[in-house]
Design a protein around this motif. Structure first.
Motif, PDB file in Angstrom:
ATOM      1  N   LYS A   1      -4.249  -2.179   2.929  1.00  0.00           N
ATOM      2  CA  LYS A   1      -4.600  -1.008   3.741  1.00  0.00           C
ATOM      3  C   LYS A   1      -5.006  -1.433   5.150  1.00  0.00           C
ATOM      4  O   LYS A   1      -4.734  -0.729   6.120  1.00  0.00           O
ATOM      5  CB  LYS A   1      -5.738  -0.224   3.082  1.00  0.00           C
ATOM      6  CG  LYS A   1      -5.379   0.422   1.753  1.00  0.00           C
ATOM      7  CD  LYS A   1      -6.571   1.177   1.171  1.00  0.00           C
ATOM      8  CE  LYS A   1      -6.229   1.825  -0.165  1.00  0.00           C
ATOM      9  NZ  LYS A   1      -7.396   2.552  -0.732  1.00  0.00           N
TER      10      LYS A   1
ATOM     11  N   TYR B   1       0.863  -1.182   0.000  1.00  0.00           N
ATOM     12  CA  TYR B   1       0.000   0.000   0.000  1.00  0.00           C
ATOM     13  C   TYR B   1       0.897   1.228   0.000  1.00  0.00           C
ATOM     14  O   TYR B   1       1.635   1.474   0.945  1.00  0.00           O
ATOM     15  CB  TYR B   1      -0.924   0.000   1.221  1.00  0.00           C
ATOM     16  CG  TYR B   1      -1.645   1.324   1.439  1.00  0.00           C
ATOM     17  CD1 TYR B   1      -2.289   1.966   0.380  1.00  0.00           C
ATOM     18  CD2 TYR B   1      -1.671   1.940   2.691  1.00  0.00           C
ATOM     19  CE1 TYR B   1      -2.930   3.176   0.557  1.00  0.00           C
ATOM     20  CE2 TYR B   1      -2.321   3.148   2.887  1.00  0.00           C
ATOM     21  CZ  TYR B   1      -2.940   3.764   1.824  1.00  0.00           C
ATOM     22  OH  TYR B   1      -3.579   4.980   1.998  1.00  0.00           O
ATOM     23  N   ARG B   2       0.841   1.973  -1.077  1.00  0.00           N
ATOM     24  CA  ARG B   2       1.640   3.198  -1.175  1.00  0.00           C
ATOM     25  C   ARG B   2       0.815   4.370  -0.674  1.00  0.00           C
ATOM     26  O   ARG B   2      -0.333   4.545  -1.062  1.00  0.00           O
ATOM     27  CB  ARG B   2       2.064   3.436  -2.623  1.00  0.00           C
ATOM     28  CG  ARG B   2       2.989   2.344  -3.168  1.00  0.00           C
ATOM     29  CD  ARG B   2       3.345   2.606  -4.625  1.00  0.00           C
ATOM     30  NE  ARG B   2       4.218   1.562  -5.146  1.00  0.00           N
ATOM     31  CZ  ARG B   2       4.647   1.509  -6.400  1.00  0.00           C
ATOM     32  NH1 ARG B   2       4.281   2.455  -7.269  1.00  0.00           N
ATOM     33  NH2 ARG B   2       5.432   0.522  -6.791  1.00  0.00           N
ATOM     34  N   TYR B   3       1.398   5.157   0.189  1.00  0.00           N
ATOM     35  CA  TYR B   3       0.661   6.257   0.812  1.00  0.00           C
ATOM     36  C   TYR B   3       1.561   7.477   0.965  1.00  0.00           C
ATOM     37  O   TYR B   3       2.795   7.387   0.886  1.00  0.00           O
ATOM     38  CB  TYR B   3       0.141   5.830   2.189  1.00  0.00           C
ATOM     39  CG  TYR B   3       1.245   5.500   3.170  1.00  0.00           C
ATOM     40  CD1 TYR B   3       1.759   6.467   4.033  1.00  0.00           C
ATOM     41  CD2 TYR B   3       1.807   4.226   3.225  1.00  0.00           C
ATOM     42  CE1 TYR B   3       2.784   6.183   4.910  1.00  0.00           C
ATOM     43  CE2 TYR B   3       2.827   3.931   4.104  1.00  0.00           C
ATOM     44  CZ  TYR B   3       3.317   4.909   4.948  1.00  0.00           C
ATOM     45  OH  TYR B   3       4.346   4.625   5.813  1.00  0.00           O
ATOM     46  N   GLN B   4       0.920   8.596   1.186  1.00  0.00           N
ATOM     47  CA  GLN B   4       1.642   9.832   1.483  1.00  0.00           C
ATOM     48  C   GLN B   4       1.441  10.168   2.950  1.00  0.00           C
ATOM     49  O   GLN B   4       0.314  10.125   3.451  1.00  0.00           O
ATOM     50  CB  GLN B   4       1.139  10.979   0.609  1.00  0.00           C
ATOM     51  CG  GLN B   4       1.510  10.845  -0.859  1.00  0.00           C
ATOM     52  CD  GLN B   4       1.079  12.057  -1.668  1.00  0.00           C
ATOM     53  OE1 GLN B   4       0.199  12.807  -1.271  1.00  0.00           O
ATOM     54  NE2 GLN B   4       1.723  12.257  -2.803  1.00  0.00           N
ATOM     55  N   LYS B   5       2.515  10.493   3.625  1.00  0.00           N
ATOM     56  CA  LYS B   5       2.430  10.832   5.041  1.00  0.00           C
ATOM     57  C   LYS B   5       1.903  12.259   5.177  1.00  0.00           C
ATOM     58  O   LYS B   5       2.595  13.229   4.905  1.00  0.00           O
ATOM     59  CB  LYS B   5       3.799  10.704   5.704  1.00  0.00           C
ATOM     60  CG  LYS B   5       3.765  10.856   7.215  1.00  0.00           C
ATOM     61  CD  LYS B   5       5.125  10.575   7.831  1.00  0.00           C
ATOM     62  CE  LYS B   5       5.069  10.711   9.338  1.00  0.00           C
ATOM     63  NZ  LYS B   5       6.373  10.434   9.983  1.00  0.00           N
ATOM     64  N   ASN B   6       0.652  12.374   5.605  1.00  0.00           N
ATOM     65  CA  ASN B   6       0.006  13.679   5.691  1.00  0.00           C
ATOM     66  C   ASN B   6      -0.346  14.108   7.108  1.00  0.00           C
ATOM     67  O   ASN B   6      -0.634  15.278   7.353  1.00  0.00           O
ATOM     68  CB  ASN B   6      -1.300  13.662   4.870  1.00  0.00           C
ATOM     69  CG  ASN B   6      -1.055  13.423   3.391  1.00  0.00           C
ATOM     70  OD1 ASN B   6      -0.128  13.992   2.826  1.00  0.00           O
ATOM     71  ND2 ASN B   6      -1.853  12.575   2.779  1.00  0.00           N
TER      72      ASN B   6
ATOM     73  N   ASP C   1      -1.972   8.578   6.666  1.00  0.00           N
ATOM     74  CA  ASP C   1      -2.381   8.942   5.306  1.00  0.00           C
ATOM     75  C   ASP C   1      -3.639   9.798   5.332  1.00  0.00           C
ATOM     76  O   ASP C   1      -4.262  10.028   4.300  1.00  0.00           O
ATOM     77  CB  ASP C   1      -2.594   7.693   4.451  1.00  0.00           C
ATOM     78  CG  ASP C   1      -3.729   6.813   4.967  1.00  0.00           C
ATOM     79  OD1 ASP C   1      -4.222   7.070   6.083  1.00  0.00           O
ATOM     80  OD2 ASP C   1      -4.123   5.872   4.257  1.00  0.00           O
ATOM     81  N   ASN C   2      -4.009  10.253   6.545  1.00  0.00           N
ATOM     82  CA  ASN C   2      -5.125  11.167   6.777  1.00  0.00           C
ATOM     83  C   ASN C   2      -6.494  10.503   6.618  1.00  0.00           C
ATOM     84  O   ASN C   2      -7.507  11.193   6.501  1.00  0.00           O
ATOM     85  CB  ASN C   2      -5.045  12.387   5.848  1.00  0.00           C
ATOM     86  CG  ASN C   2      -5.670  13.620   6.482  1.00  0.00           C
ATOM     87  OD1 ASN C   2      -5.617  13.803   7.699  1.00  0.00           O
ATOM     88  ND2 ASN C   2      -6.281  14.470   5.679  1.00  0.00           N
TER      89      ASN C   2
END
Length: 310
Positions: free
Chosen positions: A126, A38-43, A58-59
Motif C-alpha cells: 500500500k 495491493y488489490r484496490y477498487q478505483k473509487n 482507493d478513497n
C-alpha cells in the motif's frame, strides 16, 4: 502382512500426508506474505484537499504536509521512515522557506502513521501504491516544476517504483535500512514465528530507542511521540520488507546515475558489510558516508550540507 502392519503403514501414510499439507500451507503462506501486491477498487480521482489531505484513488485519506508554490520551480517530495511521520521534515521545510521559497517541500503520512486512520490489514504494498499515486499526481499537476524525491530508511526503499520516471530529476536517500530490529531480537523472532503460523497481522513492537538513532533533541522528542502511536510492524510486513529490499537494489541498478545516498557510519539499522557489498556494484552512484552520524542524518546534520546542490 499382519493387520497391525497394515494399520502402521496407514498411520505413517496419513501422518506423511498431513505433514505434506502443513508444509505446503506454510509455503503458500510465505509466498503470499512476501508479495507486495495491493488489490484496490478505483473509487476516487487522486486529489489534494485543502492542503490537508491527499485522497487516493482507493478513497484513502493521507495526511498531507507542506504547501506547493504554484509559481515555484522545484518540488521536494519527502517520504518518512518506519515509525515516524511527515513531521520528520519540519527542518527541511523551514530551511527552504528561508533560503529558497521557489522550492516547495511536501510530504504525507504513510498509512498507519501520523494522523492517518488506523488500518486493520497492514501491507507495505500500500505504501508503494501511495507513493506512486502522489508522484504521478504531482507530475501531472505541476508539469513545469522539477521533482526531487527525498527518502529516509523505509522511505528510501519506497522510491523504487518512481526513481526511474523521466519527470523525477533527482532522488536523495538519506539513510538506507537493511534490517528492522536491532534489539529484543528473541522476542521479535518469537512473534514472527507464531505469527507466521497463526496470524500474519500480528503486530511486533519496533522497540527503537530514539537516542540510538539520532542525537538531535527536538527530533528525538518527535520520534518518541511517533513511535508511541506507530512503532509497530506486522508479521507480513516483516516478510515484505525483505522483498522490498531486493526490488530496491534492482531499481537502483537501473537509475543510479540520478541517485544520491547519504549514509551514517553509526547506523544501527544497517549491516555495514552488506551495504558495502551492494554499493561496490555501482560505479556511478553518488554515495557519501557521514562520520559519527546515526540513522537520521536529516536530523543530525545541518540541512544545508545535504540540500546545497538542489
Amino acid at each position: 502382512m499382519t493387520f497391525i502392519q497394515v494399520i502402521t503403514i496407514f498411520l505413517f501414510a496419513a501422518l506423511g500426508f498431513l505433514l505434506f499439507i502443513i508444509i505446503l500451507g506454510l509455503v503458500i503462506k510465505l509466498f503470499i506474505f512476501n508479495s507486495l501486491k495491493y488489490r484496490y477498487q478505483k473509487n476516487h480521482a487522486p486529489e489534494l484537499i485543502k492542503k490537508k489531505w491527499f485522497i487516493n484513488i482507493d478513497n484513502f485519506k493521507l495526511n498531507w504536509f507542506g504547501e506547493i508554490n504554484p509559481k515555484g520551480d522545484k518540488i521536494i517530495l519527502c517520504i518518512h521512515d518506519l515509525g515516524f511521520s511527515s513531521r520528520q521534515f519540519d527542518n527541511i521545510e523551514e530551511y527552504m522557506l528561508k533560503k529558497n521559497p521557489a522550492t516547495s517541500v511536501v510530504s504525507f503520512d504513510l498509512r498507519g502513521h501520523g494522523k492517518n486512520e488506523i488500518e486493520k490489514y497492514h501491507n507495505l504494498g500500500k505504501h508503494l501504491f501511495d507513493v506512486k499515486q502522489v508522484v504521478t499526481y504531482l507530475i501531472n499537476k505541476y508539469p513545469d516544476q522539477k521533482l526531487i524525491i527525498l527518502g529516509t530508511g523505509l522511505g528510501s526503499l519506497l522510491t523504487q517504483e518512481v526513481m526511474g520516471l523521466v519527470n523525477v530529476e533527482k532522488v536523495i536517500l538519506a539513510s538506507l535500512s537493511n534490517k528492522i530490529f536491532y534489539q529484543s531480537l528473541s522476542k521479535a523472532n518469537s512473534r514472527i514465528f507464531w505469527g507466521t503460523i497463526f496470524n500474519s497481522q500480528k503486530l511486533i513492537p519496533l522497540n527503537y530507542e530514539p537516542l540510538d538513532l539520532m542525537e538531535n533533541n527536538v527530533g528525538m522528542q518527535n520520534y518518541k511521540k511517533s513511535l508511541a502511536d506507530s512503532g509497530f510492524i506486522s508479521v507480513r510486513e516483516f516478510y515484505q520488507f525483505n522483498t522490498l529490499q531486493r526490488r530496491f537494489w534492482k531499481a537502483l541498478s537501473k537509475n543510479s546515475d540520478k541517485v544520491e545516498v547519504i549514509q551514517g557510519d553509526s547506523d544501527r539499522l544497517v549491516n555495514p558489510k552488506k551495504i558495502a557489498k551492494k554499493i561496490a556494484n555501482f560505479s556511478n552512484l553518488n554515495f557519501k558516508i557521514m562520520k559519527n552520524v546515526r540513522h537520521f542524518p536529516l536530523n543530525d546534520i545541518e540541512v544545508e550540507k545535504i540540500l546545497k546542490d538542489i
